[in-house]
Write a protein that holds these residues in place. Structure first.
Motif, PDB file in Angstrom:
ATOM      1  N   ALA A  38      40.161  49.757  39.330  1.00  0.00           N
ATOM      2  CA  ALA A  38      40.083  48.830  38.461  1.00  0.00           C
ATOM      3  C   ALA A  38      41.083  49.130  37.107  1.00  0.00           C
ATOM      4  N   SER A  39      41.483  50.430  37.085  1.00  0.00           N
ATOM      5  CA  SER A  39      42.527  50.969  35.834  1.00  0.00           C
ATOM      6  C   SER A  39      43.824  50.199  36.121  1.00  0.00           C
ATOM      7  N   GLN A  40      44.160  49.919  37.471  1.00  0.00           N
ATOM      8  CA  GLN A  40      45.459  49.489  37.684  1.00  0.00           C
ATOM      9  C   GLN A  40      45.372  47.906  37.678  1.00  0.00           C
ATOM     10  N   ARG A  41      44.324  47.319  37.369  1.00  0.00           N
ATOM     11  CA  ARG A  41      44.203  45.885  37.199  1.00  0.00           C
ATOM     12  C   ARG A  41      44.614  45.699  35.849  1.00  0.00           C
ATOM     13  N   PRO A  42      45.046  44.225  35.719  1.00  0.00           N
ATOM     14  CA  PRO A  42      45.254  43.968  34.168  1.00  0.00           C
ATOM     15  C   PRO A  42      44.038  43.798  33.617  1.00  0.00           C
ATOM     16  N   VAL A  43      44.001  44.283  32.210  1.00  0.00           N
ATOM     17  CA  VAL A  43      42.959  43.891  31.275  1.00  0.00           C
ATOM     18  C   VAL A  43      42.164  42.626  31.607  1.00  0.00           C
ATOM     19  N   ALA A  44      42.796  41.383  31.394  1.00  0.00           N
ATOM     20  CA  ALA A  44      42.352  40.185  31.413  1.00  0.00           C
ATOM     21  C   ALA A  44      41.752  40.158  32.867  1.00  0.00           C
ATOM     22  N   ALA A  45      41.791  41.001  33.756  1.00  0.00           N
ATOM     23  CA  ALA A  45      41.276  40.474  35.193  1.00  0.00           C
ATOM     24  C   ALA A  45      40.201  41.374  35.608  1.00  0.00           C
ATOM     25  N   ARG A  46      39.744  42.333  34.727  1.00  0.00           N
ATOM     26  CA  ARG A  46      38.699  43.470  35.080  1.00  0.00           C
ATOM     27  C   ARG A  46      37.472  42.975  35.132  1.00  0.00           C
ATOM     28  N   ASP A  47      36.845  41.902  34.512  1.00  0.00           N
ATOM     29  CA  ASP A  47      35.640  41.454  34.669  1.00  0.00           C
ATOM     30  C   ASP A  47      35.542  40.512  35.574  1.00  0.00           C
ATOM     31  N   PHE A  48      36.370  40.246  36.481  1.00  0.00           N
ATOM     32  CA  PHE A  48      36.647  39.448  37.664  1.00  0.00           C
ATOM     33  C   PHE A  48      36.546  40.048  38.899  1.00  0.00           C
ATOM     34  N   PRO A  49      35.993  39.667  40.065  1.00  0.00           N
ATOM     35  CA  PRO A  49      36.136  39.892  41.321  1.00  0.00           C
ATOM     36  C   PRO A  49      37.564  39.565  41.935  1.00  0.00           C
ATOM     37  N   ARG A  50      38.023  40.538  43.004  1.00  0.00           N
ATOM     38  CA  ARG A  50      39.108  39.935  43.477  1.00  0.00           C
ATOM     39  C   ARG A  50      38.859  39.057  44.625  1.00  0.00           C
ATOM     40  N   ALA A  51      40.000  38.458  44.886  1.00  0.00           N
ATOM     41  CA  ALA A  51      39.478  37.585  46.130  1.00  0.00           C
ATOM     42  C   ALA A  51      39.340  38.132  47.483  1.00  0.00           C
ATOM     43  N   ASP A  52      38.189  37.907  48.324  1.00  0.00           N
ATOM     44  CA  ASP A  52      37.860  38.339  49.477  1.00  0.00           C
ATOM     45  C   ASP A  52      38.711  37.951  50.564  1.00  0.00           C
ATOM     46  N   ARG A  53      40.278  38.173  50.291  1.00  0.00           N
ATOM     47  CA  ARG A  53      41.017  37.484  51.331  1.00  0.00           C
ATOM     48  C   ARG A  53      42.341  38.238  50.867  1.00  0.00           C
ATOM     49  N   PRO A  54      43.587  38.289  51.914  1.00  0.00           N
ATOM     50  CA  PRO A  54      44.631  38.639  51.364  1.00  0.00           C
ATOM     51  C   PRO A  54      45.320  38.099  50.352  1.00  0.00           C
ATOM     52  N   VAL A  55      46.367  38.495  49.599  1.00  0.00           N
ATOM     53  CA  VAL A  55      47.216  37.746  48.592  1.00  0.00           C
ATOM     54  C   VAL A  55      48.698  37.888  49.135  1.00  0.00           C
ATOM     55  N   ALA A  56      49.250  36.769  49.322  1.00  0.00           N
ATOM     56  CA  ALA A  56      50.715  36.695  49.613  1.00  0.00           C
ATOM     57  C   ALA A  56      51.576  37.123  48.581  1.00  0.00           C
ATOM     58  N   PRO A  57      52.556  38.132  48.906  1.00  0.00           N
ATOM     59  CA  PRO A  57      53.526  38.191  48.122  1.00  0.00           C
ATOM     60  C   PRO A  57      54.660  37.407  48.021  1.00  0.00           C
ATOM     61  N   ILE A  58      55.179  37.378  46.634  1.00  0.00           N
ATOM     62  CA  ILE A  58      56.359  36.136  46.269  1.00  0.00           C
ATOM     63  C   ILE A  58      57.693  36.788  47.019  1.00  0.00           C
ATOM     64  N   VAL A  59      58.016  36.078  47.976  1.00  0.00           N
ATOM     65  CA  VAL A  59      59.114  36.388  48.415  1.00  0.00           C
ATOM     66  C   VAL A  59      60.491  35.706  48.242  1.00  0.00           C
ATOM     67  N   SER A  60      60.069  34.416  47.447  1.00  0.00           N
ATOM     68  CA  SER A  60      61.242  33.578  47.107  1.00  0.00           C
ATOM     69  C   SER A  60      60.772  32.572  45.850  1.00  0.00           C
ATOM     70  N   THR A  61      61.593  32.213  45.061  1.00  0.00           N
ATOM     71  CA  THR A  61      61.531  31.336  43.887  1.00  0.00           C
ATOM     72  C   THR A  61      61.682  29.837  44.487  1.00  0.00           C
ATOM     73  N   ARG A  62      61.834  29.550  45.890  1.00  0.00           N
ATOM     74  CA  ARG A  62      62.021  28.127  46.236  1.00  0.00           C
ATOM     75  C   ARG A  62      61.369  28.066  47.652  1.00  0.00           C
ATOM     76  N   TRP A  63      60.810  26.916  47.821  1.00  0.00           N
ATOM     77  CA  TRP A  63      60.063  26.673  49.262  1.00  0.00           C
ATOM     78  C   TRP A  63      61.129  26.420  50.010  1.00  0.00           C
ATOM     79  N   SER A  64      61.959  25.408  49.648  1.00  0.00           N
ATOM     80  CA  SER A  64      62.933  24.740  50.463  1.00  0.00           C
ATOM     81  C   SER A  64      64.185  24.307  49.754  1.00  0.00           C
ATOM     82  N   SER A  65      65.518  23.852  50.106  1.00  0.00           N
ATOM     83  CA  SER A  65      66.356  23.452  49.255  1.00  0.00           C
ATOM     84  C   SER A  65      65.875  22.026  48.381  1.00  0.00           C
ATOM     85  N   GLU A  66      66.394  21.822  47.231  1.00  0.00           N
ATOM     86  CA  GLU A  66      66.147  20.449  46.511  1.00  0.00           C
ATOM     87  C   GLU A  66      66.625  19.455  47.452  1.00  0.00           C
TER      88      GLU A  66
END
Length: 243
Positions: A24-52
């Motif tokens: 819990a100490s590694q989580r942001p203070v504003a998140a510690r009162d909330f449960p984490r999601a019971d599933r994986p969280v995808a990493p941010i791998v790109s700032t774009r989904w496809s070209s414009e």
């Protein structure tokens, strides 16, 4: 006796840590009162989904904005704005009487987007640095909040949605575009999305396939007040069975 009691206390602390999703100490203070999601969280791998250019060839933004009911004069938030594909098109749609707030959690992305907004002279756009647990939006401000191909990357979804909820106007809507696949494959199964939003008092009003946008379009309305963080029970859904 003292050693045994200490060992028992450490076991209890470890169990509590697992229930909260880790140290819990590694989580942001504003998140510690909330449960984490019971599933994986995808990493941010790109700032774009496809070209414009590719997205415009299939009329993606216009189609999504039409379905979301984006009109001149509205105030809209673009969450996870990235390089600004939706931001600038939303700005054109809402016009000079409307406003767009582009939010992202990466400082370098916000800096680059700010340069684009200045260079292209989008005077009705503001940019804001958010956090994984809180988009830091002003309350009662938005007719629409859009989250396009980013929901699966939210590291603290329950805290994030809880903090986001007050930003919508009473008749505002939350719009999610994502792929129908497990979160560890950079998508969100619609049943899982509906469950997690329901815990925050949102009801899915519409779900339609949008292959030209890489998945589906989901529209939500807030129908009840957000819950106390201690009352939130994470959704446990087998993503592999969604098809």
């Amino acid at each position: 006796m003292i050693r045994a009691a200490l060992a028992g206390a450490l076991v209890l602390l470890s169990a509590c840590d697992q229930l909260s999703g880790g140290n819990a100490s590694q989580r942001p203070v504003a998140a510690r009162d909330f449960p984490r999601a019971d599933r994986p969280v995808a990493p941010i791998v790109s700032t774009r989904w496809s070209s414009e250019e590719a997205r415009d060839r299939v009329n993606e933004a216009e189609d999504i904005m039409d379905r979301a009911g984006i009109r001149p004069g509205m105030t809209v938030a673009d969450i996870g704005a990235g390089e600004g594909y939706y931001t600038v098109r939303l700005a054109e749609r809402v016009g000079p009487a409307g406003r767009v707030l582009a939010e992202d959690i990466l400082p370098e992305v916000i800096e680059a987007l700010s340069r684009r907004i200045t260079r292209e002279e989008w005077d009705n756009v503001s940019v804001k640095l958010g956090a994984p647990e809180d988009p830091r939006l002003p309350e009662n401000s938005f007719d629409r909040i859009l989250m396009v191909h980013m929901y699966h990357e939210i590291a603290e979804p329950y805290a994030f949605l809880w903090h986001l909820s007050p930003a919508l106007k009473p008749d505002g809507e939350l719009i999610v575009v994502d792929a129908d696949r497990p979160t560890d494959q950079h998508g969100t199964p619609p049943r899982l999305l509906a469950c997690e939003l329901a815990t925050m008092g949102f009801r899915m009003e519409e779900l339609i396939p949008k292959p030209t946008a890489g998945g589906y379009f989901a529209r939500f309305r807030r129908i009840v007040a957000r819950p106390d963080p201690s009352a939130i029970i994470p959704c446990a859904i087998n993503q592999r069975s969604q098809g």
